[in-house]
Design a protein around this motif. Structure first.
Motif, short mmCIF file in Angstrom:
data_model
loop_
_atom_site.label_atom_id
_atom_site.label_comp_id
_atom_site.label_asym_id
_atom_site.label_seq_id
_atom_site.Cartn_x
_atom_site.Cartn_y
_atom_site.Cartn_z
N LEU A 45 0.92 -1.14 -0.08
CA LEU A 45 0.04 0.05 -0.02
C LEU A 45 0.66 1.26 -0.06
O LEU A 45 1.78 1.31 0.46
CB LEU A 45 -0.83 -0.04 1.30
N TRP A 47 0.10 5.61 0.45
CA TRP A 47 -0.65 6.67 0.60
C TRP A 47 -0.45 7.70 -0.57
O TRP A 47 0.90 7.73 -1.03
CB TRP A 47 -0.31 7.31 1.77
N SER A 108 -3.25 14.53 9.97
CA SER A 108 -2.94 12.87 9.65
C SER A 108 -3.16 12.08 10.83
O SER A 108 -3.52 10.82 10.67
CB SER A 108 -1.59 12.85 9.14
N ARG A 109 -3.23 12.59 11.92
CA ARG A 109 -3.49 11.76 13.10
C ARG A 109 -4.62 10.91 13.32
O ARG A 109 -5.45 11.26 14.44
CB ARG A 109 -3.12 12.52 14.41
N SER A 110 -5.06 10.08 12.35
CA SER A 110 -6.40 9.37 12.49
C SER A 110 -5.99 8.11 11.56
O SER A 110 -5.35 8.18 10.84
CB SER A 110 -7.43 10.39 12.10
N TYR B 37 0.47 7.37 16.76
CA TYR B 37 -0.30 6.90 15.94
C TYR B 37 0.14 5.73 14.79
O TYR B 37 0.35 6.08 13.89
CB TYR B 37 -0.70 8.25 14.85
N TYR B 39 -0.98 2.24 13.35
CA TYR B 39 -2.03 1.18 13.29
C TYR B 39 -1.66 0.06 12.43
O TYR B 39 -0.77 -0.35 12.00
CB TYR B 39 -3.16 1.88 12.20
N TYR B 41 -3.50 -2.97 9.98
CA TYR B 41 -4.54 -3.38 9.03
C TYR B 41 -4.35 -4.81 8.59
O TYR B 41 -3.32 -5.53 8.53
CB TYR B 41 -4.48 -2.52 7.80
N TYR B 54 -5.77 0.39 16.60
CA TYR B 54 -5.15 1.97 16.34
C TYR B 54 -4.56 2.19 17.50
O TYR B 54 -4.90 1.75 18.83
CB TYR B 54 -6.50 2.61 16.22
N TYR B 92 -0.52 -5.18 7.63
CA TYR B 92 0.26 -3.89 7.36
C TYR B 92 0.34 -3.06 8.65
O TYR B 92 -0.89 -2.84 9.02
CB TYR B 92 -0.34 -2.90 6.30
N MET B 94 0.89 0.92 9.69
CA MET B 94 0.81 2.25 9.07
C MET B 94 0.92 3.36 10.13
O MET B 94 0.53 3.24 11.23
CB MET B 94 -0.71 2.42 8.57
N SER B 96 0.64 7.34 11.18
CA SER B 96 -0.19 8.71 10.86
C SER B 96 0.29 9.84 11.76
O SER B 96 -0.36 10.88 11.93
CB SER B 96 -1.59 8.27 10.92
N THR B 97 1.51 9.64 12.31
CA THR B 97 1.89 10.62 12.96
C THR B 97 2.46 11.80 12.34
O THR B 97 2.42 12.95 12.51
CB THR B 97 3.34 9.88 13.90
N HIS B 100 1.43 9.78 6.18
CA HIS B 100 1.11 8.37 6.27
C HIS B 100 2.07 7.61 5.48
O HIS B 100 2.32 7.92 4.23
CB HIS B 100 -0.39 8.14 5.57
N PHE B 102 3.23 3.29 4.97
CA PHE B 102 2.85 1.91 5.41
C PHE B 102 4.07 0.83 5.64
O PHE B 102 5.08 1.33 4.69
CB PHE B 102 2.06 1.21 4.24
#
Lengths: 125, 111
Positions: A45, A47, A108-110, B37, B39, B41, B54, B92, B94, B96-97, B100, B102
């Motif tokens: 993946l 982004w 982005s923190r989500s 942050y 995560y 998946y 999360y 994966y 990921m 998000s700090t 993003h 992966f």
């Protein structure tokens, strides 16, 4: 039920362009940031881009900056990705995904949830 | 960009046995607000990714309790206490700090 449905993928020649769409339903679209994530066939993946709920805050991956444009029409509950100057390296399934409730500034923190089923973009001569 | 490195890249697990996946970050994922942050998946065959965990260790809605996460700073781990056949797919991590990124993904198969 929250649903995201991508469309607009297809076969395009190198240097060409496509506009992808993501129709959202089941939630207050304008309250949520939205993102595009892509996955080349058989690979991981990546982004691509994100946009705040109001559309005024946008970020791109370096690999697409200057070639792709993310936008949204909150009156139509639809997210878009205009892809230009496509190369074979852009061949991928493109997913849209819902982000956090950020209307003005993108944060982005989500997480990304849910994701659509994806639309395949194939760049080939 | 923050680089995430997952190990192993493939994993063959026996049903009922535990399994774990590591995700290491090139820099700390602790945000200015003190939260992390990170995560996890799972992408099942032919499906889009689905959120499992999360902020390192919190199970998302509907995720079975056999999935757990741990770690801090730059080192994180996903553990499955007892692998089931339905857990097959690619996992994966990921972050998000900072925007993003992966990890490369870890393919889990059942023996």
């Amino acid at each position: 039920e929250v649903q995201l449905l991508e469309s607009g993928g297809g076969l395009v020649q190198p240097g060409g362009c496509l506009k992808l769409s993501c129709a959202a339903s089941g939630f207050t679209f304008s309250s949520h940031a939205m993102s595009w994530v892509r996955q080349p066939p058989g690979k991981g993946l990546e982004w691509v881009s994100s946009i705040s709920g109001g559309g005024g805050s946008i970020y791109y991956a370096e690999s697409v900056k200057g070639r792709f444009t993310i936008s949204r029409d909150n009156s139509k509950n639809t997210l878009y990705l205009q892809t230009n100057s496509l190369t074979v390296e852009d061949t991928a399934v493109y997913y849209c995904a819902r982000g956090g409730q950020f209307i003005y500034d993108y944060d982005s923190r989500s997480w990304f949830d849910p994701w659509g089923q994806g639309t395949l973009v194939t760049v080939s001569s | 960009d923050i680089v995430l490195t997952q190990t192993p890249l493939s994993l063959s697990a026996t049903p009922g046995q535990p399994a774990s996946i590591s995700c290491k970050s090139g820099q700390s994922l602790v945000s200015s607000d003190g939260r992390t942050y990170l995560y996890w998946y799972l992408q099942k065959p032919g499906q889009p990714p689905q959120l499992l965990l999360y902020e390192v260790s919190n199970r998302f809605s509907g995720v079975p309790v056999r999935f757990s996460g741990s770690g801090s700073g730059t080192d994180f781990t996903l553990k499955i206490s007892r692998v089931e056949a339905e857990d097959v797919g690619i996992y994966y991590c990921m972050q998000s700090t900072a925007l993003h990124t992966f990890g490369q993904g870890t393919k889990l198969e059942i023996k």
